[in-house]
Design an enzyme around this catalytic site. Structure first.
Site, PDB file in Angstrom:
ATOM      1  N   ARG A 118      11.508   3.095 -13.511  1.00  0.00           N
ATOM      2  CA  ARG A 118      10.641   2.318 -14.394  1.00  0.00           C
ATOM      3  C   ARG A 118       9.988   3.192 -15.459  1.00  0.00           C
ATOM      4  O   ARG A 118       9.438   2.684 -16.424  1.00  0.00           O
ATOM      5  CB  ARG A 118       9.560   1.619 -13.576  1.00  0.00           C
ATOM      6  CG  ARG A 118      10.087   0.595 -12.564  1.00  0.00           C
ATOM      7  CD  ARG A 118       8.987   0.119 -11.636  1.00  0.00           C
ATOM      8  NE  ARG A 118       7.882  -0.514 -12.355  1.00  0.00           N
ATOM      9  CZ  ARG A 118       6.661  -0.637 -11.875  1.00  0.00           C
ATOM     10  NH1 ARG A 118       6.362  -0.154 -10.677  1.00  0.00           N
ATOM     11  NH2 ARG A 118       5.714  -1.220 -12.582  1.00  0.00           N
ATOM     12  N   TYR A 119      10.014   4.510 -15.257  1.00  0.00           N
ATOM     13  CA  TYR A 119       9.369   5.445 -16.175  1.00  0.00           C
ATOM     14  C   TYR A 119      10.339   6.579 -16.501  1.00  0.00           C
ATOM     15  O   TYR A 119      11.171   6.943 -15.665  1.00  0.00           O
ATOM     16  CB  TYR A 119       8.091   6.023 -15.542  1.00  0.00           C
ATOM     17  CG  TYR A 119       7.178   4.983 -14.958  1.00  0.00           C
ATOM     18  CD1 TYR A 119       6.348   4.232 -15.779  1.00  0.00           C
ATOM     19  CD2 TYR A 119       7.150   4.734 -13.588  1.00  0.00           C
ATOM     20  CE1 TYR A 119       5.502   3.263 -15.242  1.00  0.00           C
ATOM     21  CE2 TYR A 119       6.315   3.773 -13.043  1.00  0.00           C
ATOM     22  CZ  TYR A 119       5.496   3.043 -13.871  1.00  0.00           C
ATOM     23  OH  TYR A 119       4.676   2.084 -13.340  1.00  0.00           O
ATOM     24  N   ARG A 122      10.111   9.929 -13.955  1.00  0.00           N
ATOM     25  CA  ARG A 122      10.171   9.836 -12.496  1.00  0.00           C
ATOM     26  C   ARG A 122      10.967   8.621 -12.063  1.00  0.00           C
ATOM     27  O   ARG A 122      11.096   7.647 -12.807  1.00  0.00           O
ATOM     28  CB  ARG A 122       8.768   9.794 -11.896  1.00  0.00           C
ATOM     29  CG  ARG A 122       7.888   8.654 -12.363  1.00  0.00           C
ATOM     30  CD  ARG A 122       6.422   8.989 -12.107  1.00  0.00           C
ATOM     31  NE  ARG A 122       5.510   7.909 -12.453  1.00  0.00           N
ATOM     32  CZ  ARG A 122       5.038   7.694 -13.671  1.00  0.00           C
ATOM     33  NH1 ARG A 122       5.428   8.463 -14.672  1.00  0.00           N
ATOM     34  NH2 ARG A 122       4.183   6.714 -13.895  1.00  0.00           N
ATOM     35  N   CYS A 131      11.372  -0.267   8.498  1.00  0.00           N
ATOM     36  CA  CYS A 131      10.030   0.254   8.714  1.00  0.00           C
ATOM     37  C   CYS A 131       9.737   0.288  10.218  1.00  0.00           C
ATOM     38  O   CYS A 131      10.307  -0.480  10.987  1.00  0.00           O
ATOM     39  CB  CYS A 131       8.978  -0.613   8.032  1.00  0.00           C
ATOM     40  SG  CYS A 131       8.955  -0.487   6.238  1.00  0.00           S
ATOM     41  N   CYS A 135       4.735  -4.634   7.407  1.00  0.00           N
ATOM     42  CA  CYS A 135       3.448  -5.140   6.919  1.00  0.00           C
ATOM     43  C   CYS A 135       3.682  -6.479   6.238  1.00  0.00           C
ATOM     44  O   CYS A 135       4.518  -6.585   5.333  1.00  0.00           O
ATOM     45  CB  CYS A 135       2.827  -4.146   5.941  1.00  0.00           C
ATOM     46  SG  CYS A 135       2.594  -2.499   6.631  1.00  0.00           S
ATOM     47  N   CYS A 138       3.795  -6.773   2.371  1.00  0.00           N
ATOM     48  CA  CYS A 138       4.687  -5.823   1.694  1.00  0.00           C
ATOM     49  C   CYS A 138       5.291  -6.403   0.413  1.00  0.00           C
ATOM     50  O   CYS A 138       5.739  -7.560   0.390  1.00  0.00           O
ATOM     51  CB  CYS A 138       5.803  -5.415   2.641  1.00  0.00           C
ATOM     52  SG  CYS A 138       6.998  -4.266   1.922  1.00  0.00           S
ATOM     53  N   ARG A 140       8.020  -5.401  -0.852  1.00  0.00           N
ATOM     54  CA  ARG A 140       9.492  -5.307  -0.779  1.00  0.00           C
ATOM     55  C   ARG A 140      10.033  -6.059   0.436  1.00  0.00           C
ATOM     56  O   ARG A 140      11.061  -5.687   1.013  1.00  0.00           O
ATOM     57  CB  ARG A 140       9.938  -3.839  -0.739  1.00  0.00           C
ATOM     58  CG  ARG A 140       9.605  -3.071  -2.007  1.00  0.00           C
ATOM     59  CD  ARG A 140      10.425  -1.802  -2.139  1.00  0.00           C
ATOM     60  NE  ARG A 140       9.922  -1.044  -3.276  1.00  0.00           N
ATOM     61  CZ  ARG A 140       9.212   0.077  -3.187  1.00  0.00           C
ATOM     62  NH1 ARG A 140       8.940   0.584  -1.994  1.00  0.00           N
ATOM     63  NH2 ARG A 140       8.775   0.681  -4.263  1.00  0.00           N
ATOM     64  N   ASP A 299      -0.053  -7.164  -4.745  1.00  0.00           N
ATOM     65  CA  ASP A 299       0.971  -7.695  -5.646  1.00  0.00           C
ATOM     66  C   ASP A 299       1.255  -9.173  -5.358  1.00  0.00           C
ATOM     67  O   ASP A 299       1.183  -9.608  -4.201  1.00  0.00           O
ATOM     68  CB  ASP A 299       2.273  -6.897  -5.497  1.00  0.00           C
ATOM     69  CG  ASP A 299       2.152  -5.490  -6.040  1.00  0.00           C
ATOM     70  OD1 ASP A 299       1.409  -5.292  -7.016  1.00  0.00           O
ATOM     71  OD2 ASP A 299       2.808  -4.585  -5.484  1.00  0.00           O
ATOM     72  N   ASP A 336      -0.706  -2.927 -10.451  1.00  0.00           N
ATOM     73  CA  ASP A 336       0.625  -2.443 -10.825  1.00  0.00           C
ATOM     74  C   ASP A 336       1.386  -3.601 -11.454  1.00  0.00           C
ATOM     75  O   ASP A 336       1.491  -4.683 -10.871  1.00  0.00           O
ATOM     76  CB  ASP A 336       1.366  -1.937  -9.586  1.00  0.00           C
ATOM     77  CG  ASP A 336       2.451  -0.935  -9.925  1.00  0.00           C
ATOM     78  OD1 ASP A 336       2.690  -0.694 -11.119  1.00  0.00           O
ATOM     79  OD2 ASP A 336       3.062  -0.382  -8.987  1.00  0.00           O
ATOM     80  N   LYS A 343       0.405   1.248 -14.040  1.00  0.00           N
ATOM     81  CA  LYS A 343      -0.753   0.850 -13.250  1.00  0.00           C
ATOM     82  C   LYS A 343      -1.963   0.717 -14.172  1.00  0.00           C
ATOM     83  O   LYS A 343      -2.431   1.695 -14.740  1.00  0.00           O
ATOM     84  CB  LYS A 343      -0.993   1.875 -12.145  1.00  0.00           C
ATOM     85  CG  LYS A 343       0.165   1.948 -11.160  1.00  0.00           C
ATOM     86  CD  LYS A 343       0.013   3.092 -10.184  1.00  0.00           C
ATOM     87  CE  LYS A 343       1.203   3.109  -9.221  1.00  0.00           C
ATOM     88  NZ  LYS A 343       2.480   3.365  -9.901  1.00  0.00           N
TER      89      LYS A 343
END
Length: 364
Positions: A118-119, A122, A131, A135, A138, A140, A299, A336, A343
């Protein structure tokens, strides 16, 4: 009254017939995760009756809770912060308030499977979709049931080749799923491959294992991570109850290996959306030398509306924290957003009170 982490308390005890040796073994913890609703109901202190909606949830968004993390839960309390984060909720199938499966539009920035950029400087590698504990908030959740690569090293080689061909990338973030559900051997292989790329200067690892399966942080693992510094470690503590003797010990092992540890907390309704609750968490993190890095606005993942607070709730909490809490304890409250916007800081503005009103007025 003292708040924060008490080192003399808060260590989970073995349960359900496990020996102390089993309990301390992360492979045992992972193999004995609670992955079905009937098992969850059987082990709970209260009778959990799961209706068809919750079974539908698990068919789409699996359940997995480590014995360690489950032992921190007061299953008799429907508002328990550990329970809310890890037990499937029928509201996860309620999409009436909007949201999307991919709120950060990661799929749009993934020209190579598993590699999100996205950048310019990085990129993020989705090393796995597994996982230790899933969670429920989450961002994702969409990848939990995706088919896993049959040849994991071939999957990684394609990603590594792509990173090697992008000289602007100086930082690689390993996320998922949780990278530390992989074996030491796989972690070592992947880190070594990334370190062989000349323009990769920094590696960042995102893992919630210190919180949900702290036994994963072993001397052997710390030795592997130490070899590949500069390596930064981000985890996610969301409530002070998650700061135990075990999680503190895991973080201390990482720190002693020269690995900086930060927490990327998510603001969650009924979990940590009160000033006192957040203050206790931040004090606790300071006591175990974990840097409060970000406080994320949750999110807009489809089916997670019951977790999201409005932004003004977070702003109010942050304003109180700024006025009363040490700067070492303060995270950055951020939203975000997709589209390369990054962010966005969400912070209240403080204006000094005007003592006089004149053309040359000053603020004192």
């Amino acid at each position: 009254m003292k708040t924060g982490f008490n080192r003399a308390a808060g260590t989970a005890r073995p349960w359900n017939g496990a020996t102390a040796e089993d309990w301390r073994n992360w492979k045992w913890q992972f193999a004995h995760r609670i992955c079905t609703l009937p098992k969850l109901a059987t082990l709970s202190d209260r009778v959990l009756s799961f209706d068809g909606k919750q079974r539908d949830v698990v068919r789409k968004y699996p359940v997995a809770i480590t014995p360690y993390y489950f032992s921190l839960m007061d299953a008799g309390d429907p508002n328990d912060p550990i329970c809310l984060q890890s037990v499937p909720d029928s509201r996860e199938m309620d999409y009436s308030l909007g949201g999307t499966a991919d709120p950060l539009a990661e799929e749009q920035h993934m020209d190579v499977p598993g590699l999100v950029q996205r950048y310019p400087d990085r990129c993020l590698v989705l090393v796995t979709n597994v996982c230790a504990t899933y969670c429920r908030h989450c961002n994702r959740k969409r990848i939990w049931k995706q088919k896993r690569a049959s040849d994991i090293k071939a999957y990684f080689r394609r990603i590594i080749d792509a990173i090697a061909a992008r000289p602007s990338v100086r930082e690689v973030i390993l996320s998922g799923g949780d990278p530390l559900t992989m074996s030491d051997e796989t972690v070592e292989w992947l880190l070594s491959a990334l370190r062989s790329i000349p323009h990769v200067e920094v590696i960042r690892m995102g893992s919630r294992t210190p919180v949900v399966m702290p036994m994963r942080i072993t001397k052997d693992l710390c030795g592997i991570l130490r070899k590949h510094r500069p390596l930064w470690f981000n985890t996610q503590f969301n409530h002070s109850r998650e700061i135990t003797g075990d999680s503190a010990r895991a973080c201390e092992m990482l720190l002693e290996a020269g690995i900086p540890v930060s927490s990327q907390t998510v603001l969650l309704r009924n979990v940590n959306d009160r000033y006192e609750t957040m203050k206790d968490l931040l004090y606790g993190l300071q006591c175990i030398a974990v840097r409060p890095y970000y406080l994320f606005q949750c999110d807009p993942v489809a089916g997670t509306d019951h977790f999201r607070t409005d932004i003004w709730t977070g702003m109010e909490i942050m304003e109180k924290l700024w006025s009363n809490v040490s700067g070492l304890c303060l995270p950055r409250y951020v939203l975000d957003v997709p589209g390369g916007k990054g962010k966005i800081p969400l912070q209240p503005f403080s204006f000094l009170k005007r003592e006089k009103s004149s053309p040359d007025e000053t603020f004192f």
